[in-house]
Design a protein around this motif. Structure first.
Motif, PDB file in Angstrom:
ATOM      1  N   CYS A   1       0.870  -1.170   0.000  1.00 44.85           N
ATOM      2  CA  CYS A   1       0.000   0.000   0.000  1.00 44.85           C
ATOM      3  C   CYS A   1       0.908   1.221   0.000  1.00 44.85           C
ATOM      4  O   CYS A   1       1.752   1.377   0.878  1.00 44.85           O
ATOM      5  CB  CYS A   1      -0.882  -0.010   1.246  1.00 44.85           C
ATOM      6  N   CYS A  12       0.295   3.529   3.380  1.00 42.67           N
ATOM      7  CA  CYS A  12       0.762   3.183   4.724  1.00 42.67           C
ATOM      8  C   CYS A  12       1.890   2.163   4.718  1.00 42.67           C
ATOM      9  O   CYS A  12       2.483   1.888   5.753  1.00 42.67           O
ATOM     10  CB  CYS A  12      -0.396   2.668   5.572  1.00 42.67           C
ATOM     11  N   HIS A  28       1.627  -1.026   4.183  1.00 39.42           N
ATOM     12  CA  HIS A  28       1.174  -2.372   4.530  1.00 39.42           C
ATOM     13  C   HIS A  28       1.308  -3.303   3.325  1.00 39.42           C
ATOM     14  O   HIS A  28       0.949  -2.943   2.205  1.00 39.42           O
ATOM     15  CB  HIS A  28      -0.296  -2.306   4.972  1.00 39.42           C
ATOM     16  N   CYS A  80      -6.795  -1.156   0.814  1.00 41.05           N
ATOM     17  CA  CYS A  80      -5.776  -1.628   1.748  1.00 41.05           C
ATOM     18  C   CYS A  80      -6.463  -2.134   3.024  1.00 41.05           C
ATOM     19  O   CYS A  80      -7.315  -1.446   3.594  1.00 41.05           O
ATOM     20  CB  CYS A  80      -4.819  -0.496   2.088  1.00 41.05           C
ATOM     21  N   CYS A 125      -5.198   0.398   6.103  1.00 42.15           N
ATOM     22  CA  CYS A 125      -5.617   1.797   6.239  1.00 42.15           C
ATOM     23  C   CYS A 125      -6.874   2.126   5.441  1.00 42.15           C
ATOM     24  O   CYS A 125      -7.400   3.228   5.535  1.00 42.15           O
ATOM     25  CB  CYS A 125      -4.478   2.737   5.843  1.00 42.15           C
TER      26      CYS A 125
HETATM   27 ZN   LIG Z   1      -2.621   1.117   3.531  1.00 42.80          ZN
END
Ligand SMILES: [Zn+2]
Length: 419
Positions: free
Chosen positions: A343, A346, A348, A362, A365
């Protein structure tokens, strides 16, 4: 610093000139093959391969002109052109040995092989000392290319040759057309001030390229319609070719049509890629691209055709060349970097996304991403060209460009904190 560039023009040899050219292609091939055969014989005899390759080259060229030999016809063509052909074979072996010893990077190369009369593209090259000359009055449509031992060849001057060429290569393509390609030195144009400091480029199949910039702009560069249309036509012609009986006159006609269309597609694509690369380099100071290792990807047969159709390899090469010329930076991101899985908001790692997933949210987030734009952003981040503040405000995602691209970005470290 001057740059070497190629300038190519269609040439229109007369029937007589075509015969001279055909003879020249044959002679160039003969000495090339002589050289390859001699080197191979040395190898099989266990002779020292380090025998000066120039010694072998000289022997080949001297033998070629031996009076009373079976190669007396070689004296009828330009000696410079024969030298160049032997030089190509020498270079082929030099590249092969450099590749075997690891001095030359990239995929392992094969030693030069014997050239066949039946191959569809033929080339000969003349250097300065062959006294070739291009006569052209600026503003006129036609010029005349004077090669040794033949009358001037009509040349379609689509643009002015900027300086004295150092060499010219004459090619006969599979579709029977001829081209003269000159090597000239030109001064590079001064680079414009870039609009963007940084951009990430993701190469795709649906769209040729997806570009995101440090200012947050994102755009998709589509494959142009004319290219798609030309490719569809190529497919049709290829199917028609495969239906014709082997060795028939109709098959040959179909083969020429396919070759012509191939050239058209290749031309249109090259032209388009030049424009895309030019714009990208002009407007950006630092570019991040993926190292796609196109040769490796092409072994996936399902993707092979689509990938070679879009021509990633060429686009990458053009971007690097033009960037280099203009003094822009290019950051190459490792091809195993999971640009589609991370992502970009963020950091992730959301797991693999099959090709048909065009957008996703995501799981950490909640940001909804366009698959390709997200990948392009990640490429820019991985190159250290972007520092993106995430939703928690002020907490900056450390870019993986600091370490190895393999480095996993753990969600716990980078997920937005709710506290
Ligand atoms: Zn994210």
């Amino acid at each position: 610093m001057m740059k070497k560039k190629r300038f190519a023009y269609r040439v229109y040899p007369t029937v007589d000139q075509q015969q001279v050219l055909a003879r020249s292609f044959g002679c160039a091939r003969a000495v090339y093959n002589d050289y390859v055969a001699r080197r191979n014989a040395l190898f099989e005899a266990g002779e020292n391969l380090a025998e000066d390759s120039d010694v072998t080259a000289r022997k080949v060229l001297v033998d070629a002109k031996q009076p009373g030999g079976d190669r007396t016809y070689l004296a009828e063509v330009s000696a410079v052109m024969l030298q160049q052909s032997v030089r190509d074979a020498q270079q082929g072996f030099a590249n092969f040995f450099a590749s075997v010893s690891g001095k030359r990077k990239g995929p392992k190369m094969r030693p030069p092989r014997l050239k066949s009369k039946r191959q569809t593209t033929h080339k000969i090259r003349f250097t300065r000392n062959a006294n070739f000359r291009l006569e052209h009055v600026p503003g006129q449509k036609w010029g005349w290319l004077k090669l040794p031992k033949m009358p001037p060849i009509k040349t379609r001057m689509t643009r002015v040759l900027p300086s004295e060429p150092s060499s010219v290569t004459i090619t006969q393509w599979a579709d029977g057309t001829y081209e003269a390609s000159f090597v000239v030195e030109v001064a590079p144009k001064p680079a414009l001030a870039p609009t963007y400091q940084a951009a990430g480029v993701d190469l795709g199949i649906t769209d040729l390229a997806i570009i995101t910039t440090d200012t947050g702009d994102a755009r998709k560069v589509a494959n142009p319609r004319m290219l798609k249309r030309a490719q569809r036509k190529l497919g049709r012609l290829q199917r028609s070719l495969s239906r014709r009986a082997k060795g028939s006159a109709n098959r040959n006609k179909a083969r020429v049509k396919v070759a012509k269309q191939h050239r058209k597609v290749a031309h249109a694509r090259k032209d388009y890629h030049h424009k895309v690369a030019r714009q990208l380099v002009d407007e950006t100071q630092a570019l991040a691209v993926e190292d796609l290792h196109v040769a490796g990807l092409i072994t996936n047969r399902r993707l092979a055709k689509a990938i070679s159709d879009v021509g990633w390899g060429m686009l990458q090469r053009l971007i690097r060349e033009k960037a280099n010329e203009a003094g822009r930076q290019v950051h190459v991101i490792d091809r195993f970097y999971p640009s589609t899985q991370l992502c970009s908001t963020c950091g992730h790692k959301d797991g693999k996304k099959p090709l048909h997933i065009r957008s996703w949210a995501c799981s950490a987030c909640g940001t909804v991403h366009d698959r390709d734009i997200n990948a392009a952003k990640n490429i820019m981040i991985a190159a250290g060209l972007s520092e993106i503040a995430n939703d928690c405000g002020g907490c900056i995602r450390p870019h993986p460009g600091d370490g190895s691209p393999y480095e996993a970005v753990t969600p716990s470290q980078h997920a937005p904190q709710t506290a």
